[in-house]
Design an enzyme around this catalytic site. Structure first.
Site, PDB file in Angstrom:
ATOM      1  N   GLY A 145       0.831  -1.203   0.000  1.00  0.00           N
ATOM      2  CA  GLY A 145       0.000   0.000   0.000  1.00  0.00           C
ATOM      3  C   GLY A 145       0.859   1.243   0.000  1.00  0.00           C
ATOM      4  O   GLY A 145       2.087   1.177  -0.146  1.00  0.00           O
ATOM      5  N   ALA A 146       0.212   2.375   0.181  1.00  0.00           N
ATOM      6  CA  ALA A 146       0.927   3.654   0.156  1.00  0.00           C
ATOM      7  C   ALA A 146       1.897   3.793   1.328  1.00  0.00           C
ATOM      8  O   ALA A 146       2.958   4.397   1.206  1.00  0.00           O
ATOM      9  CB  ALA A 146      -0.077   4.804   0.170  1.00  0.00           C
ATOM     10  N   GLU A 147       1.519   3.210   2.471  1.00  0.00           N
ATOM     11  CA  GLU A 147       2.319   3.385   3.678  1.00  0.00           C
ATOM     12  C   GLU A 147       3.187   2.182   4.026  1.00  0.00           C
ATOM     13  O   GLU A 147       4.227   2.332   4.667  1.00  0.00           O
ATOM     14  CB  GLU A 147       1.394   3.696   4.875  1.00  0.00           C
ATOM     15  CG  GLU A 147       0.640   5.003   4.764  1.00  0.00           C
ATOM     16  CD  GLU A 147       1.557   6.209   4.801  1.00  0.00           C
ATOM     17  OE1 GLU A 147       2.565   6.173   5.529  1.00  0.00           O
ATOM     18  OE2 GLU A 147       1.269   7.187   4.089  1.00  0.00           O
ATOM     19  N   ALA A 148       2.730   0.986   3.639  1.00  0.00           N
ATOM     20  CA  ALA A 148       3.434  -0.206   4.120  1.00  0.00           C
ATOM     21  C   ALA A 148       3.324  -1.377   3.154  1.00  0.00           C
ATOM     22  O   ALA A 148       2.469  -1.402   2.268  1.00  0.00           O
ATOM     23  CB  ALA A 148       2.873  -0.607   5.484  1.00  0.00           C
ATOM     24  N   LYS A 164       4.788  -6.291   8.890  1.00  0.00           N
ATOM     25  CA  LYS A 164       4.360  -5.040   8.254  1.00  0.00           C
ATOM     26  C   LYS A 164       5.544  -4.080   8.222  1.00  0.00           C
ATOM     27  O   LYS A 164       6.021  -3.637   9.268  1.00  0.00           O
ATOM     28  CB  LYS A 164       3.196  -4.418   9.029  1.00  0.00           C
ATOM     29  CG  LYS A 164       2.639  -3.147   8.388  1.00  0.00           C
ATOM     30  CD  LYS A 164       1.389  -2.675   9.134  1.00  0.00           C
ATOM     31  CE  LYS A 164       0.759  -1.487   8.440  1.00  0.00           C
ATOM     32  NZ  LYS A 164      -0.505  -1.069   9.120  1.00  0.00           N
ATOM     33  N   ASP A 216      -9.276   3.987  10.727  1.00  0.00           N
ATOM     34  CA  ASP A 216      -9.571   3.587   9.337  1.00  0.00           C
ATOM     35  C   ASP A 216     -10.530   2.391   9.361  1.00  0.00           C
ATOM     36  O   ASP A 216     -10.292   1.372   8.730  1.00  0.00           O
ATOM     37  CB  ASP A 216      -8.271   3.224   8.614  1.00  0.00           C
ATOM     38  CG  ASP A 216      -8.467   3.083   7.100  1.00  0.00           C
ATOM     39  OD1 ASP A 216      -9.476   3.611   6.573  1.00  0.00           O
ATOM     40  OD2 ASP A 216      -7.621   2.464   6.448  1.00  0.00           O
TER      41      ASP A 216
END
Length: 198
Positions: free
Chosen positions: A7-10, A21, A110
């Site tokens: 994903g965008a973060e991890a 993660k 989230d």
């Protein structure tokens, strides 16, 4: 080690019964800023999972954080995303789980149907990457409103019944504290309708 998703973060990896993660480096941030931010977010997620796990809420069990602070090790959870295994029968359990989580001061940040897995034991809440600790009614209401929005978007036909089951269970578990949350939920709903009507 098997790559599960990115994903965008991890990035998520699977290593046997463990999920790792890894929080990505951000090239637009200088190292002296990026590293503390990634460590803080990883630590916050670990603490949120630990609090939930210790109180019997169905979440992945946190194992450890890497020395660098950019990797979170947790137990692997089998199941399908709620988006692909939706059932009204899970909504009461989810309502009780979220209320228990909020009672412990954990705000998910989230809370969508994509971050709930369904398996043989029922529902499991995952991805606490944006979680934080708060007992504010407004923060609790924001969590709930996010889930309600996800239900409307992903499961429009069942959304109303699903939310009714969820909120009844949430209200019962939270008790007297629900009154303040309800006030903020009504305010969020008013603002939503105002924006929709232009």
């Amino acid at each position: 080690m098997k790559k599960l998703s990115s994903g965008a973060e991890a990035i998520l990896y699977e290593d046997g019964d463990v999920v790792i993660k890894y929080r990505k480096k951000k090239s637009y941030r200088i190292k002296e800023i990026d590293e503390p931010i990634r460590y803080h977010r990883t630590k916050a997620e670990f603490q949120a999972l630990k609090r939930c796990n210790e109180t019997g809420i169905n979440v992945p069990s946190p194992i450890k954080i890497s020395k660098e602070g950019d990797k979170l090790y947790m137990s692997k959870i089998d199941g399908k995303q709620m988006d692909y295994s939706f059932s009204l029968s899970n909504m009461s359990q989810i309502g009780e789980m979220v209320a228990s989580m909020h009672t412990e001061g954990v705000i998910h940040g989230d809370l969508t149907t994509a971050n709930i897995l369904i398996n043989r034991s029922g529902a499991v809440i995952i991805d606490f990457g944006l979680s934080y600790f708060s007992r504010k009614d407004e923060d609790r209401a924001t969590d709930i409103a996010m889930l309600k929005s996800a239900l409307r978007s992903r499961h429009p036909k069942e959304a109303e019944d699903a939310y009714r089951l969820f909120i009844a269970s949430y209200r019962k578990r939270l008790g007297k504290e629900f009154k303040g949350v309800e006030t903020h939920l009504k305010d969020i709903e008013r603002r939503r309708r105002y924006h929709e009507n232009g």
